[in-house]
Write a protein that holds these residues in place. Structure first.
Motif, PDB file in Angstrom:
ATOM      1  N   VAL A 129      58.781 -15.580   4.553  1.00  0.00           N
ATOM      2  CA  VAL A 129      57.924 -14.933   3.553  1.00  0.00           C
ATOM      3  C   VAL A 129      56.550 -14.754   4.180  1.00  0.00           C
ATOM      4  O   VAL A 129      55.993 -15.699   4.733  1.00  0.00           O
ATOM      5  CB  VAL A 129      57.743 -15.817   2.291  1.00  0.00           C
ATOM      6  N   GLY A 130      56.022 -13.548   4.104  1.00  0.00           N
ATOM      7  CA  GLY A 130      54.650 -13.292   4.546  1.00  0.00           C
ATOM      8  C   GLY A 130      53.892 -12.651   3.392  1.00  0.00           C
ATOM      9  O   GLY A 130      54.242 -11.559   2.948  1.00  0.00           O
ATOM     10  N   ILE A 131      52.873 -13.353   2.902  1.00  0.00           N
ATOM     11  CA  ILE A 131      52.088 -12.853   1.768  1.00  0.00           C
ATOM     12  C   ILE A 131      50.676 -12.608   2.273  1.00  0.00           C
ATOM     13  O   ILE A 131      50.048 -13.520   2.818  1.00  0.00           O
ATOM     14  CB  ILE A 131      52.076 -13.887   0.618  1.00  0.00           C
ATOM     15  N   HIS A 132      50.200 -11.387   2.123  1.00  0.00           N
ATOM     16  CA  HIS A 132      48.912 -11.018   2.716  1.00  0.00           C
ATOM     17  C   HIS A 132      47.992 -10.417   1.656  1.00  0.00           C
ATOM     18  O   HIS A 132      48.282  -9.335   1.145  1.00  0.00           O
ATOM     19  CB  HIS A 132      49.130 -10.010   3.851  1.00  0.00           C
ATOM     20  N   GLY A 133      46.931 -11.130   1.336  1.00  0.00           N
ATOM     21  CA  GLY A 133      45.902 -10.630   0.410  1.00  0.00           C
ATOM     22  C   GLY A 133      46.448 -10.203  -0.938  1.00  0.00           C
ATOM     23  O   GLY A 133      46.000  -9.195  -1.494  1.00  0.00           O
ATOM     24  N   VAL A 134      47.390 -10.972  -1.479  1.00  0.00           N
ATOM     25  CA  VAL A 134      48.033 -10.545  -2.732  1.00  0.00           C
ATOM     26  C   VAL A 134      47.214 -10.962  -3.959  1.00  0.00           C
ATOM     27  O   VAL A 134      46.857 -12.124  -4.121  1.00  0.00           O
ATOM     28  CB  VAL A 134      49.484 -11.081  -2.830  1.00  0.00           C
ATOM     29  N   SER A 135      46.906  -9.979  -4.779  1.00  0.00           N
ATOM     30  CA  SER A 135      46.261 -10.220  -6.075  1.00  0.00           C
ATOM     31  C   SER A 135      47.131  -9.609  -7.161  1.00  0.00           C
ATOM     32  O   SER A 135      47.885  -8.667  -6.912  1.00  0.00           O
ATOM     33  CB  SER A 135      44.879  -9.562  -6.124  1.00  0.00           C
ATOM     34  N   LYS A 136      47.023 -10.198  -8.346  1.00  0.00           N
ATOM     35  CA  LYS A 136      47.770  -9.654  -9.485  1.00  0.00           C
ATOM     36  C   LYS A 136      46.937  -9.817 -10.749  1.00  0.00           C
ATOM     37  O   LYS A 136      46.413 -10.901 -11.021  1.00  0.00           O
ATOM     38  CB  LYS A 136      49.106 -10.402  -9.634  1.00  0.00           C
ATOM     39  N   SER A 137      46.786  -8.730 -11.488  1.00  0.00           N
ATOM     40  CA  SER A 137      46.081  -8.788 -12.765  1.00  0.00           C
ATOM     41  C   SER A 137      47.007  -8.304 -13.855  1.00  0.00           C
ATOM     42  O   SER A 137      47.904  -7.485 -13.616  1.00  0.00           O
ATOM     43  CB  SER A 137      44.844  -7.888 -12.730  1.00  0.00           C
ATOM     44  N   PHE A 138      46.784  -8.808 -15.052  1.00  0.00           N
ATOM     45  CA  PHE A 138      47.564  -8.368 -16.210  1.00  0.00           C
ATOM     46  C   PHE A 138      46.613  -7.787 -17.249  1.00  0.00           C
ATOM     47  O   PHE A 138      45.434  -8.140 -17.282  1.00  0.00           O
ATOM     48  CB  PHE A 138      48.307  -9.554 -16.841  1.00  0.00           C
ATOM     49  N   GLY A 139      47.142  -6.972 -18.102  1.00  0.00           N
ATOM     50  CA  GLY A 139      46.366  -6.468 -19.234  1.00  0.00           C
ATOM     51  C   GLY A 139      46.085  -4.986 -19.100  1.00  0.00           C
ATOM     52  O   GLY A 139      46.317  -4.389 -18.042  1.00  0.00           O
ATOM     53  N   PRO A 140      45.565  -4.397 -20.172  1.00  0.00           N
ATOM     54  CA  PRO A 140      45.304  -2.955 -20.163  1.00  0.00           C
ATOM     55  C   PRO A 140      44.143  -2.613 -19.233  1.00  0.00           C
ATOM     56  O   PRO A 140      43.265  -3.450 -18.988  1.00  0.00           O
ATOM     57  CB  PRO A 140      44.932  -2.658 -21.623  1.00  0.00           C
ATOM     58  N   ARG A 141      44.157  -1.407 -18.715  1.00  0.00           N
ATOM     59  CA  ARG A 141      43.107  -0.934 -17.825  1.00  0.00           C
ATOM     60  C   ARG A 141      41.734  -1.110 -18.499  1.00  0.00           C
ATOM     61  O   ARG A 141      41.596  -0.849 -19.697  1.00  0.00           O
ATOM     62  CB  ARG A 141      43.352   0.563 -17.549  1.00  0.00           C
ATOM     63  N   GLY A 142      40.783  -1.626 -17.743  1.00  0.00           N
ATOM     64  CA  GLY A 142      39.447  -1.844 -18.319  1.00  0.00           C
ATOM     65  C   GLY A 142      39.241  -3.280 -18.757  1.00  0.00           C
ATOM     66  O   GLY A 142      38.132  -3.786 -18.702  1.00  0.00           O
ATOM     67  N   SER A 143      40.319  -3.947 -19.211  1.00  0.00           N
ATOM     68  CA  SER A 143      40.149  -5.367 -19.598  1.00  0.00           C
ATOM     69  C   SER A 143      41.216  -6.223 -18.920  1.00  0.00           C
ATOM     70  O   SER A 143      41.847  -7.055 -19.554  1.00  0.00           O
ATOM     71  CB  SER A 143      40.214  -5.521 -21.109  1.00  0.00           C
ATOM     72  N   GLN A 144      41.401  -5.946 -17.627  1.00  0.00           N
ATOM     73  CA  GLN A 144      42.429  -6.684 -16.891  1.00  0.00           C
ATOM     74  C   GLN A 144      41.975  -8.107 -16.572  1.00  0.00           C
ATOM     75  O   GLN A 144      40.814  -8.336 -16.246  1.00  0.00           O
ATOM     76  CB  GLN A 144      42.745  -5.945 -15.596  1.00  0.00           C
ATOM     77  N   GLN A 145      42.909  -9.036 -16.689  1.00  0.00           N
ATOM     78  CA  GLN A 145      42.633 -10.441 -16.378  1.00  0.00           C
ATOM     79  C   GLN A 145      43.330 -10.800 -15.069  1.00  0.00           C
ATOM     80  O   GLN A 145      44.545 -10.606 -14.969  1.00  0.00           O
ATOM     81  CB  GLN A 145      43.199 -11.340 -17.482  1.00  0.00           C
ATOM     82  N   PRO A 146      42.564 -11.320 -14.074  1.00  0.00           N
ATOM     83  CA  PRO A 146      43.237 -11.680 -12.817  1.00  0.00           C
ATOM     84  C   PRO A 146      44.072 -12.951 -12.976  1.00  0.00           C
ATOM     85  O   PRO A 146      43.627 -13.912 -13.596  1.00  0.00           O
ATOM     86  CB  PRO A 146      42.069 -11.922 -11.856  1.00  0.00           C
ATOM     87  N   ALA A 147      45.293 -12.927 -12.466  1.00  0.00           N
ATOM     88  CA  ALA A 147      46.153 -14.122 -12.466  1.00  0.00           C
ATOM     89  C   ALA A 147      46.226 -14.711 -11.055  1.00  0.00           C
ATOM     90  O   ALA A 147      46.305 -15.925 -10.889  1.00  0.00           O
ATOM     91  CB  ALA A 147      47.550 -13.759 -12.963  1.00  0.00           C
ATOM     92  N   LEU A 148      46.208 -13.849 -10.045  1.00  0.00           N
ATOM     93  CA  LEU A 148      46.243 -14.297  -8.645  1.00  0.00           C
ATOM     94  C   LEU A 148      45.169 -13.533  -7.892  1.00  0.00           C
ATOM     95  O   LEU A 148      44.959 -12.344  -8.145  1.00  0.00           O
ATOM     96  CB  LEU A 148      47.603 -13.993  -8.004  1.00  0.00           C
ATOM     97  N   ASP A 149      44.507 -14.220  -6.955  1.00  0.00           N
ATOM     98  CA  ASP A 149      43.400 -13.578  -6.260  1.00  0.00           C
ATOM     99  C   ASP A 149      43.465 -13.832  -4.753  1.00  0.00           C
ATOM    100  O   ASP A 149      43.256 -14.964  -4.309  1.00  0.00           O
ATOM    101  CB  ASP A 149      42.082 -14.120  -6.840  1.00  0.00           C
ATOM    102  N   GLY A 150      43.806 -12.813  -3.993  1.00  0.00           N
ATOM    103  CA  GLY A 150      43.740 -12.877  -2.527  1.00  0.00           C
ATOM    104  C   GLY A 150      44.594 -13.965  -1.904  1.00  0.00           C
ATOM    105  O   GLY A 150      44.123 -14.740  -1.071  1.00  0.00           O
TER     106      GLY A 150
END
Ligand SMILES: Nc1ncnc2c1ncn2[C@@H]1O[C@H](COP(=O)(O)OP(=O)(O)OP(=O)(O)O)[C@@H](O)[C@H]1O
Ligand SMILES: [Mg+2]
Length: 264
Positions: free
Chosen positions: A20-41
């Motif tokens: 597994v190679g994970i590189h700079g992975v971020s993930k946000s949830f929620g509608p555009r404009g009010s997205q909440q980050p769940a994972l950061d870099g």
């Protein structure tokens, strides 16, 4: 599942690509404009045949990361590379088909791989033996205890013959003694098959008891904030003094992270 340990010796002088190679992975949830980050870099690799535990507080994004690796969802940024094909998944809930027997649940996974019936029979027997359920092939899932169901789920995950096993708190609902037995089985199976394992837990001692490397995620949004190589030889026990000492060290680190997170 091949039984030969995976070799990490390169044939051409290059190290093998990570499982597994994970590189700079971020993930946000929620509608555009009010997205909440769940994972950061997130940057993280799992070497072929390595056993890594991913540790973090509830809600820090562990399942989210596992889902991204499994291809069940897409990262908002960054890249994920897998070298061994489709991973096998095992969740906290066993997700077996309750109306089928233990053997038929495993058979189904083998059928999806396209194995012919005689081979499926032999392979089902072998996998049931591997998880120490040799006598339970014809039992229906509802006739099995929670620990036995998780063993069938493990056998079914192994039946997919994947080189990567993604496990999301698979033993969290089990009592301490059953969990202890399954820890032993999992470590034995890992060393017998050479499969790469990424195991998610919020239990520090479980992380240390199992892994060759522990990776700590911060509270939401999840970031990698610590990494420990675990040099304690297997077989380990969760009560071992060395396991306790390292667990304390990691717990202190985790507490500092939670405190720091609380100030923002
Ligand atoms: N599909 C989704 N839509 C919106 N928010 C989500 C979704 N999936 C996860 N989240 C949010 O992302 C954050 C991380 O969730 P995740 O399930 O990955 O945490 P976790 O570390 O696995 O927690 P736990 O240890 O409790 O299982 C949480 O705040 C959660 O509410
Ligand atoms: Mg989770």
């Amino acid at each position: 599942m091949t039984t030969a340990p995976l070799t990490t010796t390169p044939h051409d002088g290059h190290p093998p690509p990570p499982a597994v190679g994970i590189h700079g992975v971020s993930k946000s949830f929620g509608p555009r404009g009010s997205q909440q980050p769940a994972l950061d870099g997130i940057d993280l690799t799992v070497a072929p045949g390595e056993f890594v535990t991913l540790l973090g507080a509830s809600g820090c994004g562990k399942s989210t990361l596992l889902n991204l690796i499994a291809g069940l969802d897409e990262p908002s940024a960054g890249e994920i590379h897998l070298s061994g094909g489709r991973p096998a998944l095992m969740f906290q809930e066993h997700a077996l088909l309750p109306w089928l027997t233990a053997g038929r649940n495993i058979d189904l996974a083998l059928r999806l791989r396209g194995l012919p019936a005689p081979e499926r029979r032999t392979e089902t027997e072998r996998l049931l033996e591997l998880v120490r359920l040799g006598g339970s092939r014809d039992k229906r899932i509802h006739e099995l205890s929670g620990g036995m169901r998780q063993r069938v789920a493990l056998a079914r995950a192994l039946a997919q013959d994947s080189r990567l096993l993604l496990m999301d708190e698979p033993f969290a609902a089990l009592d301490a003694i059953t969990r202890d037995v399954l820890h032993e089985e999992l470590v034995r199976i890992h060393s017998a098959t050479g499969v790469s394992v990424l195991f998610v837990t919020h239990n520090v001692r479980e992380a240390v008891r199992l892994a060759q490397r522990v990776v700590l995620l911060s509270s939401r949004p999840g970031r990698v904030v610590g990494e420990w190589e675990v040099a304690i030889p297997q077989p380990r026990r969760i009560e071992d003094a060395e396991v306790s000492a390292l667990s304390l060290d990691i717990t202190d680190h985790l507490r500092r992270e939670i405190r720091r997170h609380g100030r923002h």
